[in-house]
Structure formats: structure tokens, C-alpha cells
Motif scaffolding. Sequence first.
Motif, PDB file in Angstrom:
ATOM      1  N   GLU A 261       0.834  -1.202   0.000  1.00  0.00           N
ATOM      2  CA  GLU A 261       0.000   0.000   0.000  1.00  0.00           C
ATOM      3  C   GLU A 261       0.874   1.260   0.000  1.00  0.00           C
ATOM      4  OE1 GLU A 261      -3.702   1.931   2.613  1.00  0.00           O
ATOM      5  OE2 GLU A 261      -2.894  -0.060   3.119  1.00  0.00           O
ATOM      6  N   LEU A 262       1.949   1.229   0.786  1.00  0.00           N
ATOM      7  CA  LEU A 262       2.868   2.369   0.816  1.00  0.00           C
ATOM      8  C   LEU A 262       3.572   2.531  -0.529  1.00  0.00           C
ATOM      9  CD1 LEU A 262       4.509   1.941   4.357  1.00  0.00           C
ATOM     10  CD2 LEU A 262       2.699   3.533   3.682  1.00  0.00           C
ATOM     11  N   GLN A 269       3.066   9.010  -8.765  1.00  0.00           N
ATOM     12  CA  GLN A 269       3.434  10.203  -9.543  1.00  0.00           C
ATOM     13  C   GLN A 269       2.682  11.469  -9.129  1.00  0.00           C
ATOM     14  OE1 GLN A 269       5.944  10.110 -11.523  1.00  0.00           O
ATOM     15  NE2 GLN A 269       6.220   7.899 -11.681  1.00  0.00           N
ATOM     16  N   GLU A 270       2.029  11.451  -7.962  1.00  0.00           N
ATOM     17  CA  GLU A 270       1.445  12.683  -7.446  1.00  0.00           C
ATOM     18  C   GLU A 270       2.558  13.581  -6.907  1.00  0.00           C
ATOM     19  OE1 GLU A 270      -3.013  11.371  -5.971  1.00  0.00           O
ATOM     20  OE2 GLU A 270      -1.381  11.271  -4.531  1.00  0.00           O
ATOM     21  N   SER A 271       2.189  14.773  -6.496  1.00  0.00           N
ATOM     22  CA  SER A 271       3.189  15.672  -5.937  1.00  0.00           C
ATOM     23  C   SER A 271       3.700  15.114  -4.608  1.00  0.00           C
ATOM     24  CB  SER A 271       2.589  17.061  -5.710  1.00  0.00           C
ATOM     25  OG  SER A 271       1.656  17.030  -4.635  1.00  0.00           O
ATOM     26  N   TYR A 272       4.868  15.586  -4.221  1.00  0.00           N
ATOM     27  CA  TYR A 272       5.479  15.133  -2.966  1.00  0.00           C
ATOM     28  C   TYR A 272       4.554  15.403  -1.780  1.00  0.00           C
ATOM     29  CZ  TYR A 272       8.678  15.092   1.025  1.00  0.00           C
ATOM     30  OH  TYR A 272       9.275  14.838   2.233  1.00  0.00           O
ATOM     31  N   LEU A 273       3.949  16.573  -1.737  1.00  0.00           N
ATOM     32  CA  LEU A 273       3.082  16.931  -0.614  1.00  0.00           C
ATOM     33  C   LEU A 273       1.828  16.064  -0.581  1.00  0.00           C
ATOM     34  CD1 LEU A 273       3.362  20.835  -0.650  1.00  0.00           C
ATOM     35  CD2 LEU A 273       4.482  19.224   0.905  1.00  0.00           C
ATOM     36  N   ASP A 274       1.250  15.793  -1.757  1.00  0.00           N
ATOM     37  CA  ASP A 274       0.059  14.933  -1.800  1.00  0.00           C
ATOM     38  C   ASP A 274       0.396  13.516  -1.345  1.00  0.00           C
ATOM     39  OD1 ASP A 274      -1.551  16.961  -2.693  1.00  0.00           O
ATOM     40  OD2 ASP A 274      -1.333  16.450  -4.825  1.00  0.00           O
ATOM     41  N   ASN A 276       2.757  12.725   0.694  1.00  0.00           N
ATOM     42  CA  ASN A 276       3.022  12.809   2.134  1.00  0.00           C
ATOM     43  C   ASN A 276       1.720  12.708   2.936  1.00  0.00           C
ATOM     44  OD1 ASN A 276       4.631  13.081   4.396  1.00  0.00           O
ATOM     45  ND2 ASN A 276       4.543  15.304   4.390  1.00  0.00           N
ATOM     46  N   GLU A 277       0.687  13.406   2.456  1.00  0.00           N
ATOM     47  CA  GLU A 277      -0.605  13.372   3.146  1.00  0.00           C
ATOM     48  C   GLU A 277      -1.236  11.988   3.058  1.00  0.00           C
ATOM     49  OE1 GLU A 277      -1.918  15.726   5.096  1.00  0.00           O
ATOM     50  OE2 GLU A 277       0.006  16.727   4.739  1.00  0.00           O
ATOM     51  N   PHE A 285       1.700   3.889   9.618  1.00  0.00           N
ATOM     52  CA  PHE A 285       2.788   4.655   9.002  1.00  0.00           C
ATOM     53  C   PHE A 285       3.534   5.505  10.022  1.00  0.00           C
ATOM     54  CE2 PHE A 285       4.583   8.377   6.806  1.00  0.00           C
ATOM     55  CZ  PHE A 285       5.473   7.707   5.973  1.00  0.00           C
ATOM     56  N   SER A 286       2.863   5.901  11.086  1.00  0.00           N
ATOM     57  CA  SER A 286       3.554   6.707  12.107  1.00  0.00           C
ATOM     58  C   SER A 286       4.737   5.926  12.689  1.00  0.00           C
ATOM     59  CB  SER A 286       2.579   7.101  13.225  1.00  0.00           C
ATOM     60  OG  SER A 286       2.015   5.941  13.829  1.00  0.00           O
TER      61      SER A 286
END
Length: 568
Positions: A261-262, A269-274, A276-277, A285-286
Motif C-alpha cells: 500500500e505504501l 506520480q502525485e506531488s510530494y506533498l500529496d 506525504n498526506e 505509518f507513524s
Amino acid sequence: MPENKFLKDAQLIPKKLRLEGDSIRFSVKGTIPIESVLSPKNPKVFISFKGEKSQLDLEAVELKKNVSNYSYEKKISLKYEPWMSAGTLELSFYQGKREGQEPFEKKVLAKGVMTPQLMVKLGAVYPDEPIPLIGLFITSGVDDREIVRVQDFSLQFDLGSFTYKSNAENLKAIQEIDSFLTSNPDIQEIKITGIQSPEAGEGKNGALGMNRAESVKTLLGTRIVAFPNSKVKIDSRRNDWFDLRLLLGDYKGISTNRKEELYTILMNQESYLDQNERLKKVPGFSQVAQDLYPKLRVAKIEIQAKPRTGLDMQQSMKLREALSKTDGTNGLTLEEWALAAEASQSLEEKAVIYSKMTEFFRSALPYNNMAVVRIRQAQRTLDQQSKEILWEEALRLLTQAQRIDPNPYTFHNQGQVLALQGDHWEAYLKLSEASSLSQNPDFQQRNEALRGALDIVRGDYKLATLRFDYKFSDPRDYFNKGLAYYMIQDYVNATIAFEESVVQGRMFGYGFYGLAMIAAASGQNEIALIHLKKAIEANRQLSEKAYQDPLFEELRESKEFFSELSLN
């Protein structure tokens, strides 16, 4: 040519032609209407494959007459020929006699053939690329001084700091660096990459990563006196999940399903910030971040080096005497002659030394090594006939070496020449024999990399992926590895390998092309265009490949393709 009426529902299955093994396999099906106004007279349908200078006309397609139409379906298997990559598959409809007349209708079924497996690197020289280092010398000692040793090291940093820690792990890493450089003082290349973790305390710009790289460069300065400090390559990475993906491979703190899943998020290929969220929303994941993020506060060091070779002054004088005399006297051992040849940077000088060695010693070494010289000289000539002559001489020398002492190096070199000559099966047999004769890990790495490349040519892609389970320094090996995974549609591992190819050689270009293939196969045309632009900037020869590749057919329909890539 009028609008298609009789061929309007002709279909090609699959929709794009692709090379499978040594053939192209496809089906053509459709119907021809029978109506009062459009009733065809003595209809015939033909398939042809047309190239710029070649054409292949196939037999007529059998038509089955029904109440309201003629139907047809034909399965075809064609032996692939290189001209087909830029060819056009056409369907032609005739009425009445075919001889001497133009077809009543024509329909283009496909343009080009998808042949990613033919991009595999087997050691041949191509324009805009550095000359590959191929062939393996038998060396003076037990260890192979010809093979470049590559080793990675990491130094850890505290959160937000660019002063490396004074802890046991870093002390051990520094000791390992010193030990490696002592054993391999002939440094070929040093790369230092400062990494920033995604943690907030690591800063919002790239300065921290570069400062970490500079800090390690200063540390190495006193240890690499013979290597110009200005040639140490430094770089940094941030807002990039590449290093986290590598750590996830060995991480045991989550289930396989959670790990997949990760990976899916990290590869979307989404943005880095997307991304990350999205990662934060994955259960567990924490804990992953708590365990792995501190390991991203590092500077990675890659050193490529070889052991020192050469003769002392007294030995060098004896060598000059032996080379100048014709009375057959010699004051040096086989190992000293071999050391002298290894130290020479000139292929011509090596050839002189190895040729003289055959007068003094009955050994496979000078014949094998002379053959390697001929192989590398062939790499440096543009004349194909000269290449063939040098390859044939190399094979004769290798045969002589085998008569004296069958050994893995000679089998490997025979396989390399045969691969360049296009005799892939015989090359594969030679490399398989070489693999069975040596357990040397450095030798196995080089031999298995070439063997894996031939697996790709042979269509055994799954086996090829197993051959590349090594840490490489050559971007070509990582590209071949990515190609093997791409062919079995394992895009996660293919992406990792292509990215490694880019990291090892940004000016190689093919790693970016591989990333473009994955993006196009995933329907991400904007990402594909970005990678294609980088590929062509590094290697202009790839522009022609991009223009013909059916994989980018939809992308070529956009204006951006031609304007961005300057192909018009």
C-alpha cells in the motif's frame, strides 16, 4: 482515398504491435457490409507491412459470406525484422481483379512495433554515449585488479544538523572507508549525496543536504590526497521518496500488504506533498516514520576504486631490456609482466607486453588479455569491417587460451564477443560455462549482468531480474535491470532500477527513457513528457526512438510533444 466504408470496423488485436521473442503476433478481424448500394464485387482483403525500403505482402485474408456481410478473422505471426520498428501495418480492400489496380480502400492498423527489450545494453557502442568498458583481463594476483570496486558508506546526522555524529556507527563507517581506500588506493570516482528526511526539523530548503555533503567532503579530503578534491561529486536530495523506498525493502515493522500500500502511494506520480498526506493516512505509518525517518538524516558516500598496480624502478628496467632483446632472455616473472601491462593506460602498450609474454610463458593469461585488448580496440573504431576483424582475432586468441587452461575469464570474453556479433544463444552458453567455473563475487557480478542482458534478448524476463541482484556502478546495468522488471510489468521495481540508472549516470539518458515508458504505460502523459525531455537532453539519439515508439503514440498527438522535445 475515400472514407473507409468497407474497412471501417477492421480491428487489430492487440491494438499496438509488440515484439514477443523473435516474432510479432496479432489478429485482424472485421466485416465488409453487403447492402444494395455498397454491395462489393468480388471483394478481397490483403495485409501488408510497409517500411521505407522494405515491404512484406501477406496472403489474402479469407472472407466468410454471411447474410448481411463478409466477415474475416486472421491470426498472424511474423518473424521480426529491424525495419519493422518504423514500418506501417496496412489493410487493403480490393474489388474485382487486384492486378494493376490501386486498392479501393486502405486502413492503417498500426505504426511501428514496441520493442523495449531491444534497447538492452550488451556492450555495443552507440553515438552520444561513453564507450562501455567490456572484456575481463586475467590479472597478476588472485584478486582481479581490472574490476572496479564499488562500496557505499553512510554517515549519520542529528535532526537539522550538518555536523556528523560522533557515535559508534559513524566511527565504524570511517574506519571502513579507510580500510577500503587502503586496499583500493586507485580512486576512480567519489560521489557524496546529502539526504534530508521529511521531518519538519530538517528544514524547508535544500541547503541542509548540501551542507551535509560538504561536511563529508571535508572529512574525506585528508584521506584522498591523490584524488583531486575538485573532482569529488556532491549533491543533495530532499522532497524525494527514493531513499525511503530503498529502506522499505528491508523493513520488517509492517505487513507485506501494508508495505504494498505504501509502495503504491510512493509510485503514483502525485506531488510530494500529496503523497506525504496519503502516507500519513495509512495505518501504522507513524511507526514507519519513527523508525525510518532518522535513517534519512545521512550523507551517502559511494567510492569506486581499484587496487594499485605497476612495477618498481628495478623491475621496470628489466621490462625494457626484455622488450628490446631478441635472444629470448627474461628477468621477470609472469606476475611481474602482468603487473606491467595492468599499469599501462595504453591499449597498444598492453598489446606489446602481452605479445612478448607469449614467447616466455605457456599461460592462458597473455592470450586472454591480448584478446581483451582487441575487443576494446574494436570498441574504438567506427568501421564495421575493422570491428569484425578485431573480434575474429579476439576469438582466435581466446581459443588458444582455452587450449592452455580453460577458465571463467576466457569463457566470459568469448560470450561478450559473440553477444556483440549477434550470436546470442552461443554467447549465453559461454557465459553459463563461465558462471559455473568461478565463485568470485566481482566476476559473478560482471558475468551475471551480461547474462541477464541476454536473458532479456531471449525473452526470459523473470530469470533476468534474478541476474541483477547486485550493487552496480554502471548505469547501463541498472537500465537493463529496470528493463527486465518493465517487461514483466513490475513497475515498482522497474522504477527503482531506472532511478538508480539516473543516479549513477544522469547523462546516460536511458534511465529517464525507462521512467517515461512507465509513465506512458500508466497513462501519465505529462510525467512521461518530462522524463522524455530529460532523456533527449542527455542523449539526442533517443529523440528518434521517442518519435517512432508506439508506446508514445497518444503523446505524439499533443503539440507539447514536438515543442517540448524539439522534434519538429
